[in-house]
Structures are given as structure tokens and as C-alpha cells.
Design a protein around this motif. Structure first.
Motif, PDB file in Angstrom:
ATOM      1  N   GLN A   1      22.097  25.686  47.507  1.00 45.24           N
ATOM      2  CA  GLN A   1      21.426  25.541  46.217  1.00 45.24           C
ATOM      3  C   GLN A   1      21.931  26.624  45.272  1.00 45.24           C
ATOM      4  O   GLN A   1      22.471  27.637  45.707  1.00 45.24           O
ATOM      5  N   VAL A   2      21.732  26.398  43.986  1.00 43.90           N
ATOM      6  CA  VAL A   2      22.112  27.389  42.982  1.00 43.90           C
ATOM      7  C   VAL A   2      20.881  28.219  42.620  1.00 43.90           C
ATOM      8  O   VAL A   2      19.749  27.789  42.869  1.00 43.90           O
ATOM      9  N   PRO A   3      21.083  29.393  42.053  1.00 40.12           N
ATOM     10  CA  PRO A   3      19.931  30.202  41.645  1.00 40.12           C
ATOM     11  C   PRO A   3      19.091  29.484  40.592  1.00 40.12           C
ATOM     12  O   PRO A   3      19.589  28.624  39.857  1.00 40.12           O
ATOM     13  N   GLU A   4      17.838  29.829  40.516  1.00 45.43           N
ATOM     14  CA  GLU A   4      16.943  29.224  39.526  1.00 45.43           C
ATOM     15  C   GLU A   4      17.462  29.507  38.118  1.00 45.43           C
ATOM     16  O   GLU A   4      17.862  30.626  37.791  1.00 45.43           O
ATOM     17  N   GLY A   5      17.470  28.469  37.298  1.00 43.20           N
ATOM     18  CA  GLY A   5      17.938  28.620  35.916  1.00 43.20           C
ATOM     19  C   GLY A   5      19.445  28.675  35.770  1.00 43.20           C
ATOM     20  O   GLY A   5      19.963  29.023  34.702  1.00 43.20           O
ATOM     21  N   PHE A   6      20.195  28.274  36.826  1.00 45.92           N
ATOM     22  CA  PHE A   6      21.659  28.337  36.777  1.00 45.92           C
ATOM     23  C   PHE A   6      22.204  27.367  35.731  1.00 45.92           C
ATOM     24  O   PHE A   6      21.735  26.234  35.601  1.00 45.92           O
TER      25      PHE A   6
ATOM     26  N   PRO B   1      22.216  23.249  32.235  1.00 46.00           N
ATOM     27  CA  PRO B   1      21.652  23.430  33.574  1.00 46.00           C
ATOM     28  C   PRO B   1      22.384  22.565  34.598  1.00 46.00           C
ATOM     29  O   PRO B   1      22.722  21.415  34.330  1.00 46.00           O
ATOM     30  N   PHE B   2      22.661  23.142  35.780  1.00 48.27           N
ATOM     31  CA  PHE B   2      23.378  22.431  36.833  1.00 48.27           C
ATOM     32  C   PHE B   2      22.719  22.667  38.188  1.00 48.27           C
ATOM     33  O   PHE B   2      22.276  23.776  38.484  1.00 48.27           O
ATOM     34  N   THR B   3      22.671  21.618  38.987  1.00 45.91           N
ATOM     35  CA  THR B   3      22.322  21.744  40.390  1.00 45.91           C
ATOM     36  C   THR B   3      23.618  21.884  41.180  1.00 45.91           C
ATOM     37  O   THR B   3      24.716  21.654  40.635  1.00 45.91           O
ATOM     38  N   LEU B   4      23.518  22.229  42.460  1.00 49.10           N
ATOM     39  CA  LEU B   4      24.716  22.331  43.288  1.00 49.10           C
ATOM     40  C   LEU B   4      25.400  20.969  43.393  1.00 49.10           C
ATOM     41  O   LEU B   4      26.625  20.870  43.325  1.00 49.10           O
ATOM     42  N   GLU B   5      24.612  19.910  43.534  1.00 53.24           N
ATOM     43  CA  GLU B   5      25.178  18.565  43.635  1.00 53.24           C
ATOM     44  C   GLU B   5      25.951  18.201  42.373  1.00 53.24           C
ATOM     45  O   GLU B   5      27.002  17.555  42.423  1.00 53.24           O
ATOM     46  N   GLU B   6      25.434  18.619  41.223  1.00 58.33           N
ATOM     47  CA  GLU B   6      26.118  18.324  39.955  1.00 58.33           C
ATOM     48  C   GLU B   6      27.405  19.136  39.825  1.00 58.33           C
ATOM     49  O   GLU B   6      28.413  18.638  39.288  1.00 58.33           O
TER      50      GLU B   6
END
Length: 207
Positions: free
Chosen positions: A144-149, A160-165
Motif C-alpha cells: 500500500q502507499v502512505p496515506e494521502g499519497f 491521489p494514487f493507490t498502489l494498484e493505480e
């Protein structure tokens, strides 16, 4: 070795941008590269007797290409003169080389021109792709990415991005590299097959 003007036999010990520019813009003459012991011929009126060979013209063009590596427009002008005084075989040989360079530049421009994702354009040059790969590898450990990445778009907006994105963005960039590399390879294969300058001119990079 010495550089010789095909038009008047003027010889130079070295070749620079100013000399080439003079030959293109003013003298309208190709430049040959010949051996130092090669004897140039002049008549009794001191007019140059042109016995420059195609090989010497080819060597001259190679030297001109090195000097004009960063001036494609002047090189095009020079090559136009080169073709006028060269055999069809030599003209086609070098025209193919220039066309391949043109295809490579078009390929790189598309690959590095950015990719579309989440209604934004994201930079996709080599450094951008490497940074994205490193970022995905780093966050893959925690899955996962850090909150607010966020990831910065080409217009400098923070998205804003998630790890999947992030992974999906990387896939889009990789697909662009692969697709356009194959496209360039196919076009360069076609370039090798053409027999005339007219056929060569018909090969272009299209969207």
C-alpha cells in the motif's frame, strides 16, 4: 586527410560548422574527404578539374554528419546538395539512414510525450518511468502507499494514487514503449526494402 570543396577544389585541414554553412548557403557545394597524398587537378586557368569520387563524397558526408549532429535542418540542406552530385545508390543508402533517424526521433517523442490516465497526462520520459518503477517496488513491500499519497501530473497537479493505480500507470507506460518500439522496428524494416527515393519518402510515422 583533407576536406575539399567539390565545386572549386578548395582544401581545408579541418571541418567546422562555419565551413559547412558557407558551402551550403553560399558556395552550394558538397565536401569530399580525401587522402593527404591525393593530387587535385587544375587546368592552366587554375580551374578545378573535378575528379572527386563517390567514396570521397561519402566520407565527406560522414564528417559533415558528425559536425551537424545538433543541426538537423542544415544537414537536410547539405544532403539535398549531396544527392544532386551523387549516384542513386549512394543517395538512397544515406537517405535510408536519415529516414531511420527520423523514425527513431518520432518514436522517442511519442514514448516520452506523456500518457493519459485518470483524465490527466503524466510524464513518461525514461527518468519518469524509472521513478515510477522504484516507487512501486518500494511500496510493494507494504502492499500500500502512505496515506494521502499523490503522483504529480504533467500540469503539476497532485493526483491521489493507490498502489494498484501506480501499477496500472506503469503498465500503460510500458505498453506505450513496447507498442511504439515495435512500430518503429516495422517501419525501419520497410525502409530497408525500398528501392527508390520516391518509395522512401512515402514511409512516415503516423499517429
Amino acid at each position: 586527410m583533407k576536406y575539399v570543396s567539390k565545386r572549386n577544389g578548395m582544401a581545408y585541414s579541418s571541418l567546422n560548422y562555419e565551413t559547412i554553412c558557407f558551402h551550403v548557403k553560399d558556395l552550394k557545394s558538397a565536401i569530399a574527404l580525401i587522402n593527404d597524398d591525393r593530387i587535385l587537378k587544375f587546368n592552366e586557368m587554375h580551374d578545378f578539374i573535378d575528379d572527386i569520387t563517390q567514396e570521397e563524397l561519402n566520407k565527406g558526408l560522414e564528417a559533415v554528419k558528425e559536425v551537424l549532429a545538433n543541426d538537423g535542418e542544415l544537414l537536410k540542406e547539405y544532403f539535398a546538395m549531396f544527392k544532386e552530385v551523387s549516384t542513386q545508390e549512394a543517395s538512397l543508402k544515406y537517405a535510408k539512414e536519415f529516414k531511420k533517424d527520423e523514425i527513431d526521433k518520432a518514436r522517442d517523442l511519442v514514448i516520452e510525450g506523456g500518457v493519459s490516465y485518470k483524465d490527466k497526462i503524466f510524464q513518461s520520459a525514461v527518468k519518469d518511468r524509472n521513478l515510477l518503477t522504484s516507487t512501486v517496488s518500494l511500496f510493494a513491500i507494504t502492499k500500500q502507499v502512505p496515506e494521502g499519497f499523490v503522483w504529480i501530473a504533467k500540469d503539476n497537479t497532485a493526483i491521489p494514487f493507490t498502489l494498484e493505480e501506480l501499477i496500472e500507470l506503469g503498465s500503460i507506460m510500458a505498453n506505450s514503449v513496447n507498442t511504439n518500439t515495435i512500430k518503429a522496428r516495422n517501419l525501419k524494416d520497410k525502409i530497408e526494402q525500398v528501392k527508390t527515393l520516391e518509395e522512401l519518402e512515402s514511409i512516415v510515422w503516423s499517429d
